[in-house]
Motif scaffolding. Structure first.
Motif, PDB file in Angstrom:
ATOM      1  N   ILE A 231       0.842  -1.196   0.000  1.00 35.98           N
ATOM      2  CA  ILE A 231       0.000   0.000   0.000  1.00 35.98           C
ATOM      3  C   ILE A 231       0.877   1.246   0.000  1.00 35.98           C
ATOM      4  O   ILE A 231       1.867   1.331   0.727  1.00 35.98           O
ATOM      5  N   THR A 232       0.515   2.195  -0.851  1.00 37.20           N
ATOM      6  CA  THR A 232       1.167   3.504  -0.885  1.00 37.20           C
ATOM      7  C   THR A 232       0.146   4.557  -0.510  1.00 37.20           C
ATOM      8  O   THR A 232      -0.967   4.567  -1.040  1.00 37.20           O
ATOM      9  N   CYS A 233       0.495   5.416   0.430  1.00 39.09           N
ATOM     10  CA  CYS A 233      -0.395   6.485   0.863  1.00 39.09           C
ATOM     11  C   CYS A 233       0.243   7.835   0.555  1.00 39.09           C
ATOM     12  O   CYS A 233       1.449   8.025   0.761  1.00 39.09           O
ATOM     13  N   ILE A 234      -0.564   8.742   0.049  1.00 32.92           N
ATOM     14  CA  ILE A 234      -0.116  10.085  -0.311  1.00 32.92           C
ATOM     15  C   ILE A 234      -0.842  11.086   0.574  1.00 32.92           C
ATOM     16  O   ILE A 234      -2.064  11.009   0.752  1.00 32.92           O
ATOM     17  N   GLY A 235      -0.083  11.987   1.151  1.00 35.32           N
ATOM     18  CA  GLY A 235      -0.666  13.029   1.980  1.00 35.32           C
ATOM     19  C   GLY A 235      -0.036  14.366   1.674  1.00 35.32           C
ATOM     20  O   GLY A 235       0.784  14.500   0.754  1.00 35.32           O
ATOM     21  N   ASP A 236      -0.393  15.369   2.449  1.00 31.48           N
ATOM     22  CA  ASP A 236       0.216  16.676   2.244  1.00 31.48           C
ATOM     23  C   ASP A 236       0.225  17.469   3.532  1.00 31.48           C
ATOM     24  O   ASP A 236      -0.451  17.125   4.510  1.00 31.48           O
ATOM     25  N   ALA A 237       0.989  18.544   3.522  1.00 36.97           N
ATOM     26  CA  ALA A 237       1.070  19.469   4.658  1.00 36.97           C
ATOM     27  C   ALA A 237       1.720  20.744   4.162  1.00 36.97           C
ATOM     28  O   ALA A 237       2.435  20.737   3.143  1.00 36.97           O
ATOM     29  N   ARG A 238       1.453  21.821   4.852  1.00 37.99           N
ATOM     30  CA  ARG A 238       2.180  23.047   4.520  1.00 37.99           C
ATOM     31  C   ARG A 238       3.645  22.850   4.869  1.00 37.99           C
ATOM     32  O   ARG A 238       3.988  22.170   5.832  1.00 37.99           O
ATOM     33  N   LYS A 239       4.506  23.444   4.073  1.00 31.16           N
ATOM     34  CA  LYS A 239       5.955  23.263   4.208  1.00 31.16           C
ATOM     35  C   LYS A 239       6.425  23.512   5.639  1.00 31.16           C
ATOM     36  O   LYS A 239       7.224  22.744   6.196  1.00 31.16           O
ATOM     37  N   GLU A 240       5.896  24.554   6.271  1.00 36.22           N
ATOM     38  CA  GLU A 240       6.363  24.920   7.609  1.00 36.22           C
ATOM     39  C   GLU A 240       5.839  23.987   8.687  1.00 36.22           C
ATOM     40  O   GLU A 240       6.315  24.030   9.835  1.00 36.22           O
ATOM     41  N   ASN A 241       4.874  23.137   8.345  1.00 34.14           N
ATOM     42  CA  ASN A 241       4.291  22.240   9.335  1.00 34.14           C
ATOM     43  C   ASN A 241       4.863  20.830   9.316  1.00 34.14           C
ATOM     44  O   ASN A 241       4.630  20.057  10.257  1.00 34.14           O
ATOM     45  N   VAL A 242       5.589  20.458   8.252  1.00 30.21           N
ATOM     46  CA  VAL A 242       6.125  19.099   8.150  1.00 30.21           C
ATOM     47  C   VAL A 242       7.151  18.863   9.254  1.00 30.21           C
ATOM     48  O   VAL A 242       8.019  19.700   9.511  1.00 30.21           O
ATOM     49  N   VAL A 243       7.042  17.711   9.916  1.00 32.69           N
ATOM     50  CA  VAL A 243       7.946  17.376  11.018  1.00 32.69           C
ATOM     51  C   VAL A 243       8.770  16.152  10.644  1.00 32.69           C
ATOM     52  O   VAL A 243       8.218  15.123  10.232  1.00 32.69           O
ATOM     53  N   TYR A 244      10.087  16.256  10.780  1.00 30.15           N
ATOM     54  CA  TYR A 244      11.005  15.160  10.483  1.00 30.15           C
ATOM     55  C   TYR A 244      11.489  14.514  11.784  1.00 30.15           C
ATOM     56  O   TYR A 244      11.081  14.895  12.878  1.00 30.15           O
ATOM     57  N   ARG A 245      12.392  13.556  11.647  1.00 32.32           N
ATOM     58  CA  ARG A 245      12.961  12.895  12.823  1.00 32.32           C
ATOM     59  C   ARG A 245      14.201  13.613  13.354  1.00 32.32           C
ATOM     60  O   ARG A 245      14.701  13.255  14.419  1.00 32.32           O
ATOM     61  N   ASP A 246      14.700  14.578  12.612  1.00 35.98           N
ATOM     62  CA  ASP A 246      16.030  15.126  12.924  1.00 35.98           C
ATOM     63  C   ASP A 246      16.000  16.507  13.561  1.00 35.98           C
ATOM     64  O   ASP A 246      17.014  17.197  13.598  1.00 35.98           O
ATOM     65  N   GLY A 247      14.853  16.928  14.106  1.00 35.37           N
ATOM     66  CA  GLY A 247      14.771  18.289  14.618  1.00 35.37           C
ATOM     67  C   GLY A 247      14.809  18.423  16.124  1.00 35.37           C
ATOM     68  O   GLY A 247      14.706  19.533  16.659  1.00 35.37           O
ATOM     69  N   ALA A 248      14.968  17.329  16.853  1.00 39.67           N
ATOM     70  CA  ALA A 248      14.956  17.394  18.319  1.00 39.67           C
ATOM     71  C   ALA A 248      16.194  18.108  18.854  1.00 39.67           C
ATOM     72  O   ALA A 248      17.294  17.967  18.308  1.00 39.67           O
ATOM     73  N   GLN A 249      15.995  18.854  19.936  1.00 40.46           N
ATOM     74  CA  GLN A 249      17.085  19.574  20.593  1.00 40.46           C
ATOM     75  C   GLN A 249      17.331  18.949  21.970  1.00 40.46           C
ATOM     76  O   GLN A 249      16.481  18.254  22.532  1.00 40.46           O
ATOM     77  N   ALA A 250      18.506  19.231  22.531  1.00 44.20           N
ATOM     78  CA  ALA A 250      18.967  18.546  23.741  1.00 44.20           C
ATOM     79  C   ALA A 250      18.074  18.758  24.958  1.00 44.20           C
ATOM     80  O   ALA A 250      18.099  17.950  25.887  1.00 44.20           O
ATOM     81  N   THR A 251      17.273  19.827  24.996  1.00 43.91           N
ATOM     82  CA  THR A 251      16.433  20.071  26.173  1.00 43.91           C
ATOM     83  C   THR A 251      14.956  19.753  25.922  1.00 43.91           C
ATOM     84  O   THR A 251      14.117  19.990  26.791  1.00 43.91           O
ATOM     85  N   ASP A 252      14.620  19.220  24.761  1.00 41.77           N
ATOM     86  CA  ASP A 252      13.217  18.957  24.420  1.00 41.77           C
ATOM     87  C   ASP A 252      12.602  17.877  25.300  1.00 41.77           C
ATOM     88  O   ASP A 252      13.287  16.955  25.768  1.00 41.77           O
ATOM     89  N   LEU A 253      11.309  17.969  25.491  1.00 44.16           N
ATOM     90  CA  LEU A 253      10.544  16.937  26.181  1.00 44.16           C
ATOM     91  C   LEU A 253      10.209  15.808  25.222  1.00 44.16           C
ATOM     92  O   LEU A 253       9.980  16.028  24.028  1.00 44.16           O
ATOM     93  N   ILE A 254      10.163  14.569  25.736  1.00 46.81           N
ATOM     94  CA  ILE A 254       9.789  13.394  24.944  1.00 46.81           C
ATOM     95  C   ILE A 254       8.359  13.007  25.321  1.00 46.81           C
ATOM     96  O   ILE A 254       8.064  12.793  26.502  1.00 46.81           O
ATOM     97  N   CYS A 255       7.506  12.914  24.327  1.00 42.78           N
ATOM     98  CA  CYS A 255       6.091  12.614  24.566  1.00 42.78           C
ATOM     99  C   CYS A 255       5.662  11.378  23.779  1.00 42.78           C
ATOM    100  O   CYS A 255       6.161  11.129  22.685  1.00 42.78           O
ATOM    101  N   VAL A 256       4.721  10.637  24.333  1.00 43.15           N
ATOM    102  CA  VAL A 256       4.086   9.541  23.604  1.00 43.15           C
ATOM    103  C   VAL A 256       2.581   9.659  23.782  1.00 43.15           C
ATOM    104  O   VAL A 256       2.092  10.254  24.744  1.00 43.15           O
ATOM    105  N   THR A 257       1.852   9.066  22.855  1.00 43.65           N
ATOM    106  CA  THR A 257       0.400   9.066  22.943  1.00 43.65           C
ATOM    107  C   THR A 257      -0.102   7.693  23.390  1.00 43.65           C
ATOM    108  O   THR A 257       0.601   6.692  23.249  1.00 43.65           O
ATOM    109  N   GLY A 258      -1.321   7.659  23.920  1.00 41.41           N
ATOM    110  CA  GLY A 258      -1.961   6.386  24.254  1.00 41.41           C
ATOM    111  C   GLY A 258      -1.201   5.589  25.297  1.00 41.41           C
ATOM    112  O   GLY A 258      -0.643   6.125  26.248  1.00 41.41           O
ATOM    113  N   ASP A 259      -1.190   4.268  25.099  1.00 37.72           N
ATOM    114  CA  ASP A 259      -0.429   3.368  25.965  1.00 37.72           C
ATOM    115  C   ASP A 259       0.359   2.402  25.085  1.00 37.72           C
ATOM    116  O   ASP A 259       0.042   2.227  23.913  1.00 37.72           O
TER     117      ASP A 259
END
Length: 354
Positions: free
Chosen positions: A139-167
């Motif tokens: 399956i291939t899924c196509i989506g979109d987002a505004r350029k400024e809203n896209v989030v990658y894996r490489d943007g975390a900073q040393a003081t950021d909080l780590i969050c998870v959803t659900g359980d």
């Protein structure tokens, strides 16, 4: 070199690290939850694909085809949300053997359609082929987002909080439950303790023991991509600094974010969200529930980081739990246990190539 030596993500990295992106529309290739392309007007296109193989990713002895269709869609929808995007279109390719009927495929597509309808995604095409080795789903899924809203894996900073959803860990416990009951059933068939009836007699005499564990089955057979969290973050004006979905296990996903963001992390065992049924099932099977939550996978929850200043806002979102913080890379990846001791956080999530 055996592929198992480097694992799934090592193989992907090995095969793609020297690929040069030639088209200016291609903004990001392999290495994240989605590839990213931009065709003007400030919006970026997100593309993800997943391959599910019978005997590796699912077992039709206990997975209904309608549930399989639903889950097959959800694992792709989840990748789009992991980039802070919205799913729009989906293509579905299937390879199947002669043992499947038209009615079987109707059930599969009914599940697909239910998932896509719930998330506003159109099924727009695909392919079918014969298979000699079981059912295969791509399956291939196509989506979109505004350029400024896209989030990658490489943007975390040393003081950021780590969050998870659900359980976490419930999907893995659901799998263990299904595998346990499958083993009991197969043993009884072998020892002729269960009579296999024909359709006119009403099916099988065997009744699996699922009482009180319905939530675990739902988490394994009918996962839900976290559209609600993406909408809640947008409503609060929060843009995560890094994000991905938890498909292979929390420990493995944290390693990906830390590696690509060049950070370390510290998470706290007592803060990892667990459901009561998960804890009970782990105790029944004599398994460590924290290990299950860290390494089980298939939860399809979101793991993301936010600046420290967003603590009050993100903690107020229902279904979100702050479990730790990012650190400098030289401090490593650590799990702080309930007794205060620290352990190295190892990436022990599911690896299909081992």
């Amino acid at each position: 070199m055996e592929i198992a030596e480097i694992g799934e993500f090592g193989l992907i990295r090995h095969l793609t690290e020297n690929i040069e992106l030639k088209n200016p529309e291609t903004k990001r290739g392999a290495g994240d939850d989605c590839a990213v392309m931009e065709f003007g007007e400030g919006r970026q296109v997100l593309v993800t694909t997943d391959l599910l193989m019978e005997g590796v990713h699912f077992d039709l002895q206990y997975v209904p085809l309608k549930h399989l269709g639903y889950k097959s869609a959800m694992v792709n929808l989840s990748d789009i949300y992991a980039m802070n995007g919205r799913p729009r279109q989906m293509t579905v390719s299937i390879a199947l053997s002669k043992r499947f009927t038209v009615e079987d495929m109707e059930q599969f597509y009914e599940g697909l359609q239910l998932a896509c309808d719930a998330h506003g995604c159109d099924i727009v095409g695909g392919d079918t082929s014969a298979s000699l080795t079981g059912l295969a789903i791509s399956i291939t899924c196509i989506g979109d987002a505004r350029k400024e809203n896209v989030v990658y894996r490489d943007g975390a900073q040393a003081t950021d909080l780590i969050c998870v959803t659900g359980d976490l860990g419930a999907a893995y416990m659901g799998l263990q439950l299904l595998e346990r009951e499958k083993a009991v059933f197969n043993s009884q068939i072998k020892n002729e303790k269960v009579k296999i009836k024909n359709d006119s007699e009403g099916g099988l005499e065997f009744q699996p023991d699922f009482a009180g564990k319905e939530y675990l089955l739902e988490r394994q057979l009918k996962p839900e991509a976290r559209k609600d969290i993406i909408e809640a973050l947008a409503k609060e004006g929060i843009r995560p600094t890094a994000m991905m979905d938890i498909s292979d296990g929390l420990s493995s996903e944290l390693h990906h974010i830390c590696s690509q963001s060049h950070t370390g992390c510290r998470i706290y065992e007592e803060r990892i969200p667990l459901d009561y049924q998960t804890a009970v099932m782990a105790e029944e099977l004599n398994m460590n529930v924290t290990t299950c939550a860290l390494n089980g996978g298939e939860d399809y929850e979101l793991l993301f980081t936010v600046p420290l200043t967003e603590h009050d806002h993100v903690a107020a979102i229902p279904g979100v739990k702050v479990i730790g913080h990012m650190t400098k890379p030289e401090l490593g990846l650590l799990l702080v246990c309930r007794d205060g001791t620290e352990m190295e956080l190892k990436a022990q999530g599911w690896n299909p190539l081992k």
